[in-house]
Motif scaffolding. Structure first.
Motif, short mmCIF file in Angstrom:
data_model
loop_
_atom_site.label_atom_id
_atom_site.label_comp_id
_atom_site.label_asym_id
_atom_site.label_seq_id
_atom_site.Cartn_x
_atom_site.Cartn_y
_atom_site.Cartn_z
N TYR A 170 0.82 -1.22 0.00
CA TYR A 170 0.00 0.00 0.00
C TYR A 170 0.85 1.26 0.00
O TYR A 170 0.48 2.27 -0.58
CB TYR A 170 -0.98 -0.01 1.17
N THR A 173 1.64 1.89 -3.46
CA THR A 173 0.50 2.50 -4.15
C THR A 173 0.46 4.00 -3.90
O THR A 173 0.20 4.79 -4.80
CB THR A 173 -0.82 1.85 -3.67
N MET A 174 0.75 4.41 -2.66
CA MET A 174 0.74 5.83 -2.33
C MET A 174 1.77 6.58 -3.19
O MET A 174 1.50 7.67 -3.70
CB MET A 174 1.05 6.01 -0.85
N VAL A 381 -3.34 7.06 16.18
CA VAL A 381 -2.55 5.82 16.15
C VAL A 381 -1.17 6.18 15.60
O VAL A 381 -1.03 6.55 14.43
CB VAL A 381 -3.21 4.76 15.25
N HIS A 416 1.65 9.30 11.59
CA HIS A 416 0.59 8.37 12.00
C HIS A 416 0.93 6.97 11.50
O HIS A 416 1.81 6.80 10.64
CB HIS A 416 -0.78 8.82 11.49
N HIS A 418 -1.23 4.71 10.02
CA HIS A 418 -2.30 4.11 9.21
C HIS A 418 -1.78 3.07 8.22
O HIS A 418 -2.52 2.19 7.82
CB HIS A 418 -3.05 5.20 8.43
N LEU A 419 -0.52 3.19 7.83
CA LEU A 419 0.04 2.21 6.89
C LEU A 419 0.95 1.21 7.60
O LEU A 419 1.71 0.50 6.96
CB LEU A 419 0.76 2.92 5.74
N LEU A 421 -0.40 -0.78 10.26
CA LEU A 421 -1.30 -1.47 11.18
C LEU A 421 -0.95 -2.95 11.34
O LEU A 421 -1.28 -3.56 12.36
CB LEU A 421 -2.75 -1.27 10.75
N ALA A 422 -0.22 -3.51 10.37
CA ALA A 422 0.21 -4.91 10.51
C ALA A 422 1.09 -5.06 11.76
O ALA A 422 1.03 -6.09 12.44
CB ALA A 422 0.97 -5.36 9.26
N TYR A 424 0.77 -3.38 14.53
CA TYR A 424 -0.14 -3.41 15.68
C TYR A 424 -0.84 -4.76 15.78
O TYR A 424 -1.08 -5.27 16.88
CB TYR A 424 -1.17 -2.28 15.58
N TYR B 170 -6.67 -4.52 8.02
CA TYR B 170 -6.07 -3.41 8.77
C TYR B 170 -7.12 -2.55 9.45
O TYR B 170 -6.88 -2.00 10.52
CB TYR B 170 -5.17 -2.59 7.88
N THR B 173 -7.81 -4.18 12.58
CA THR B 173 -6.76 -3.91 13.56
C THR B 173 -7.00 -2.56 14.23
O THR B 173 -6.81 -2.41 15.44
CB THR B 173 -5.38 -3.93 12.87
N ILE B 177 -7.18 -1.85 18.12
CA ILE B 177 -6.28 -0.92 18.82
C ILE B 177 -7.08 -0.12 19.85
O ILE B 177 -6.64 0.12 20.96
CB ILE B 177 -5.59 0.03 17.82
N HIS B 418 -6.20 6.38 3.44
CA HIS B 418 -5.01 5.62 3.81
C HIS B 418 -5.29 4.13 3.98
O HIS B 418 -4.39 3.31 3.85
CB HIS B 418 -4.40 6.16 5.11
N LEU B 419 -6.54 3.79 4.30
CA LEU B 419 -6.87 2.37 4.47
C LEU B 419 -7.64 1.84 3.26
O LEU B 419 -8.25 0.78 3.32
CB LEU B 419 -7.63 2.14 5.77
N LEU B 421 -6.12 2.01 0.00
CA LEU B 421 -5.16 2.14 -1.09
C LEU B 421 -5.27 1.01 -2.10
O LEU B 421 -4.89 1.17 -3.26
CB LEU B 421 -3.74 2.29 -0.54
N LEU B 428 -5.06 2.34 -10.68
CA LEU B 428 -3.79 2.63 -11.35
C LEU B 428 -3.40 1.51 -12.30
O LEU B 428 -2.74 1.74 -13.32
CB LEU B 428 -2.68 2.85 -10.31
#
Lengths: 454, 454
Positions: A170, A173-174, A381, A416, A418-419, A421-422, A424, B170, B173, B177, B418-419, B421, B428
């Motif tokens: 991801y 992708t960003m 987070v 943050h 957000h990318l 989370l794995a 966590y 995610y 998750t 959290i 962000h979640l 993507l 794309l």
């Protein structure tokens, strides 16, 4: 609650110059050396890598450098960033300490990295450069540079550490959303990459290797330059906007910090927050303890040696005097990918040697435990990197609970999660381990560090 | 640039009351009906689902309702949210239009949903409720409720649509959290879920089914209540803080909107932005066109029927008069999971019937094309839901380019992506398709809608 939760600045209050700490240090930092001659490097030695304006900043001793108007225009997409008083975390910890955190996760890329990506791209654009190359680990830096390139119409080519490329699609992708072109590193694009892939087709890569590939690509074409997301003086310079804003924000609520803690990987987040406060400390305007916090598995300041080493694995960069674990050291795969670098910024290393700052290391499970407390009280987070700063702030806050002291703690929440989370998910499942520094790996890596005649 | 990029409000300017549009409508909305008797529902009919205070808000015709101090304390973690002038997007589009977007992605959960999650949890806590249950699709609402429960010490149990549970680990998750307990829906926790799993062990689930499960769990225990993230009057009420802030922010730069566009799924983001502007329009203070934007694959306003229907699939909720595609309608798997709901908020449906607002639908590839333009100019990567609002704003801005009109366009960017993507990766790669509304599925679903004698 007397202090507001969020201490904002107006757009009109955004600092218009960066602060160069070199101007105020009791002695100048040792110069970088040419990798072949071991003589102090000149601007020409960097000319194939960086545009002239950035080389000048790298070597400058001017106290302040004006931020170009075009850069300020882009900064305004997220700056000034908020300073938070952590009322709800303080309550959870039942501490008399007052905790403030400067939050850089509001940037488009979600971290402090765009603070330097934007000016780096702008200076390159001014000198007619067409494309920038870089490396990235977890992807924070690569996405920041891609974002900045999109703002000024430059191409962006990124080598991402292969293990992260495969594990974190991801973030890739960003980078692509902002128009970046991403390769796993080692790649089949450079000779060095091909050589490593021939040895191991599943090579996991490292930051040092990815730097070597991005540099190799840049030096071959005069319309291409390279960009680095941390470590160098000009990068730390650009990040000082964090600390300058925090000074203004704390002044609004009539506070000065008793202790400042920041996480250190390459050193740019830490330097960005700390240097303006160090200036005030050296000037006698305040007297905070300033503390670096590094991961226990990659403790460059607390366990590395202070000596000349390369910034990359292939030995293409100038030699820099810094705390290093050895340019061939590959840290254990801790979750804070952005802190897995073998060296420390020469400027941070230098002020550590001058005893102007302290350093500690913290294992990652303590960091994630603190991050959960933070997320459940403050909401945000955190990225794995600043969980180190949060854990250190929580240690201080709990010490205040013991002693009854009402200390003011300042830290930087540099991004943050957000990318991430794995990471966590691993922690919540009880599967996260505290990876140790491998003494064997360290010894081997240090044997490869060049011997410099002084 | 005369207008700043970011128009902030101070914490002292945060609105202290929500706005109830019912007070100002030319005729009141039709009441909900008891699912068995088809008579207008009373407060008692909702008592097993919601706390008294929220039922009162649901049925209230008071113009303003004070925001409790404890709720404002949590709001301050991210509110007031910024209003942006999209200078860089305007430049990219070469339009004389002035585009403003209110950004709700700064909340801990990354969307507007915490605006209602926080007060919902607080009112439940005041009435001694121990646990809340809810459903979630992509996970925005579930994570917002988990965050809010963590603030006030309530347990949170969430049924996530199974297809999303499996595809988006995610977001789960994130809920964990903040202490949430998450089940895939259909689940083996409720009788209804067991029944569906017996028919199909790999059942993908739907929002309507997940609501049925969460409601079933809540009604069995007097210390448990249910929370809904959109559709209902009290939810839209809480979201009006978005529009109230936007009014204050536009006033600071001396602007009034000529057109306001918002994406509509359940209707709470749209209502939150639009209702305060509708008040001003009805009072003759401004005259914006107000337009709903829905996905072409789930077009409740533009292609649904306005009639009484259930909010959930099992038929446990009161009947609400709304634009519906049928409670058993399962929309095509478009990427904007938050817009895949068979019904539209009764309040939004009512004002649409009164011709106070317009509606259009847009296919998803146009939305993502607009999102890329947005991300490359403004920086923020939008969630799939608000890409609909962005695409509509871009249509308007390009029309201004044609006509030369300097119109003021206002929209809500209700969350970051962000979640989400993976959706961008699909786009794309050129693999995103424009899913059509299935006429067969629609016809079958509409046959199941109950016939109400008027």
């Amino acid at each position: 609650m007397s202090t507001p939760t969020k201490i904002n600045l107006d757009e009109s209050e955004i600092p218009t110059r960066w602060y160069n700490v070199v101007a105020d240090l009791p002695e100048p930092p040792p110069p970088p050396l040419h990798p072949g001659t071991h003589q102090p490097a000149t601007g020409d030695d960097f000319a194939a890598l960086f545009p002239k304006a950035l080389i000048e900043q790298e070597m400058s001793a001017e106290r302040y450098i004006d931020i170009p108007g075009d850069v300020l225009d882009v900064y305004r997409l997220w700056r000034p960033s908020p300073l938070f008083r952590a009322h709800r975390l303080e309550k959870l910890l039942d501490t008399p300490a007052r905790i403030y955190y400067k939050y850089e996760g509001v940037s488009p890329a979600g971290s402090h990295k765009p603070n330097t990506a934007v000016p780096q791209v702008w200076y390159n654009a001014q000198e007619g450069i067409r494309k920038l190359t870089t490396e990235t680990g977890a992807g924070q830096w690569g996405s920041s540079l891609a974002f900045a390139c999109a703002q000024f119409g430059l191409e962006c080519e990124i080598w991402q550490v292969a293990a992260s490329y495969r594990a974190k699609p991801y973030r890739r992708t960003m980078m692509e959303i902002w128009g970046g072109q991403v390769h796993p590193s080692p790649s089949d694009v450079t000779d060095y990459g091909k050589q490593l892939l021939a040895q191991d087709p599943d090579h996991p890569g490292s930051l040092g290797i990815a730097i070597s590939e991005a540099v190799a690509e840049a030096v071959e074409d005069p319309t291409i330059r390279y960009a680095l997301g941390s470590v160098l003086n000009h990068v730390l310079l650009h990040q000082t906007i964090i600390g300058e804003e925090a000074l203004l924000q704390l002044a609004k609520v009539d506070e000065t910090p008793d202790i400042l803690v920041g996480c250190t990987g390459g050193g740019s987040n830490f330097g960005g927050l700390a240097f303006p406060f160090l200036r005030e400390k050296l000037a006698g305007n305040m007297n905070p303890t300033i503390r670096c916090v590094e991961p226990a598995a990659c403790p460059t300041l607390t366990q590395g040696e202070y000596r000349y080493d390369f910034g990359d694995t292939a030995g293409l960069t100038p030699l820099m005097k810094m705390h290093t674990l050895g340019a061939s050291f590959i840290p254990e795969p801790i979750h804070a990918g952005g802190l897995r670098y073998h060296g420390m910024a020469p400027l941070v290393s230098h002020i550590y040697e001058l005893d102007l700052v302290e350093a500690i290391s913290i294992p990652q499970t303590e960091c994630f435990k603190g991050a959960l407390q933070f997320a459940r009280s403050e909401g945000i987070v955190p990225a794995p990197e600043p969980t180190h700063a949060i854990a250190a702030a929580i240690r201080e806050a709990l010490a205040c609970k013991q002693s009854g002291e009402e200390r003011v703690i300042l830290t930087a929440l540099c991004g943050h999660g957000h990318l991430d989370l794995a990471s966590y998910a691993t922690f919540l499942a009880g599967e996260m381990q505290d990876l140790e520094l491998s003494e064997t790996t360290l010894r081997e890596a240090m044997q490869n560090v060049p011997i410099i005649e002084s």
